[in-house]
Write an enzyme that holds these catalytic residues in place. Structure first.
Site, short mmCIF file in Angstrom:
data_model
loop_
_atom_site.label_atom_id
_atom_site.label_comp_id
_atom_site.label_asym_id
_atom_site.label_seq_id
_atom_site.Cartn_x
_atom_site.Cartn_y
_atom_site.Cartn_z
CG ASN A 41 -7.05 -2.22 8.20
OD1 ASN A 41 -6.88 -1.02 8.41
ND2 ASN A 41 -8.10 -2.68 7.54
CE LYS A 106 -10.80 -1.80 14.56
NZ LYS A 106 -10.88 -0.94 13.38
CG ASP A 251 -15.02 2.32 8.05
OD1 ASP A 251 -13.80 2.16 7.97
OD2 ASP A 251 -15.84 1.40 7.85
CB ALA A 265 -15.42 -4.16 1.81
#
Length: 351
Positions: A41, A106, A251, A265
């Site tokens: 992403n 993904k 992550d 975030a």
């Protein structure tokens, strides 16, 4: 246990970003990990085979530069890159990706997290189900950021119905529930033989109180959001147990301090991962399970065969990394960076 040796640590979910940020954060992972799964992403996202190949090449070039400085060869690190599923992906593009060695897909529901605007608008659409049928035939792996667009604390649990449907429709397709944050997801992965999960360090440690229980703390804000003590405790127990259905995925997601104050975030944990995990597992007297969690499970679940062994030796010695790292983009806060940890890396050997 005063000394522990970890062989081929693997991080199956990490955000490396791009350009100056990629250059700044990459060494914190490549020095200690043998392989990692980098998320697609980016801006623009990695939506086709060539984009994935180009990104992998950028990573390998940076690794070679850093490994030369540290007198290790770049062949002792393998980047895995996931292909971003989008509404325009077709069978030919999927087959091309597979032929190029891309084996992990993904899936982001549109708008679910950072840079997910190009994600899938309807997860159970006829078009996507046709793609997943082909992915199953190609023996690919589907990793999903599994959240609905509902109330933030319930999004992961609400999405479990979709995981259940996909697991039943495609029983030969390995499906990964990424960064488990809800105890109900643990129950779900044990219902279906083809469902697995990844767990982060921060979801084993934090609850919503760490974000809003006192003064607002934006540096603990991530997606999926950390939840209740019951969720945290269940996820911690699963990680500590070495459960064969679960592998480690940090992550780790760097944002500048300014971006965090503006609501971005993500938690950046890469610089302290091995030291913090050893400290956590030792605290709970589960160090004997750390290799399963951080290496062996991933190798089995994702069919990873490494042609080398990177041996990381950690000893019981206080380690404190520091609050921030400096990048050309701005300073980035490090999760647990100012916390004294009980273990530190003493040696890295290539066997």
């Amino acid at each position: 246990m005063d000394t522990i040796t970890l062989c081929n640590p693997i991080d199956m979910h990490i955000h490396l970003r791009q350009d100056a940020m990629l250059k700044a954060v990459l060494p914190y992972s490549t020095r200690h990990f043998s392989a990692l799964l980098a998320m697609p992403n980016l801006t623009p996202p990695l939506i086709d085979t060539q984009a994935v190949i180009d990104y992998k090449e950028q990573i390998l070039q940076l690794v070679a530069q850093d490994e030369t400085q540290s007198k290790l060869q770049g062949t002792h690190f393998i980047p895995l890159i996931a292909l971003y599923i989008h509404d325009s992906l077709n069978i030919d593009m999927l087959q091309q990706a597979h032929a190029a060695g891309i084996k992990i897909l993904k899936l982001y529901p549109k708008g679910a997290t950072t840079n997910a605007e190009n994600g899938v608008s309807e997860v159970l659409s006829k078009h996507l189900l046709t793609l997943l049928e082909e992915a199953q035939n190609l023996n690919m792996i589907l990793s999903i950021h599994g959240e609905s667009m509902g109330f933030s604390m319930q999004r992961e649990q609400e999405f479990l119905q979709i995981f259940s449907e996909l697991a039943c429709m495609f029983p030969r397709l390995k499906i990964i529930i990424e960064h488990l944050s809800d105890r109900h997801s643990l129950e779900c992965i044990h219902k279906y033989p083809n469902l697995y999960g990844t767990i982060t360090l921060h979801h084993m440690l934090l609850t919503l109180d760490d974000i809003v229980g006192g003064k607002l703390n934006p540096f603990m804000f991530c997606k999926p959001i950390v939840k209740t003590p019951a969720d945290r405790d269940a996820i911690l127990e699963a990680g500590l147990s070495g459960d064969s259905k679960i592998s480690f995925g940090s992550d780790s997601a760097p944002h500048t301090i300014q971006a965090k104050y503006e609501g971005a975030a993500g938690i950046f944990s890469a610089p302290i991962l091995l030291e913090a995990l050893c400290t956590l597992f030792a605290k709970h007297k589960k160090l004997e399970n750390l290799s399963q969690f951080i290496s062996l499970n991933a190798q089995k679940i994702y069919n990873i065969n490494l042609p080398f062994t990177k041996e990381i030796i950690l000893k019981r010695k206080t380690f404190t990394f520091g609050k921030n790292i400096t990048t050309e983009c701005g300073n980035v806060a490090v999760f647990m960076g100012d916390s004294p940890l009980d273990y530190s890396v003493q040696a890295i050997n290539i066997l």
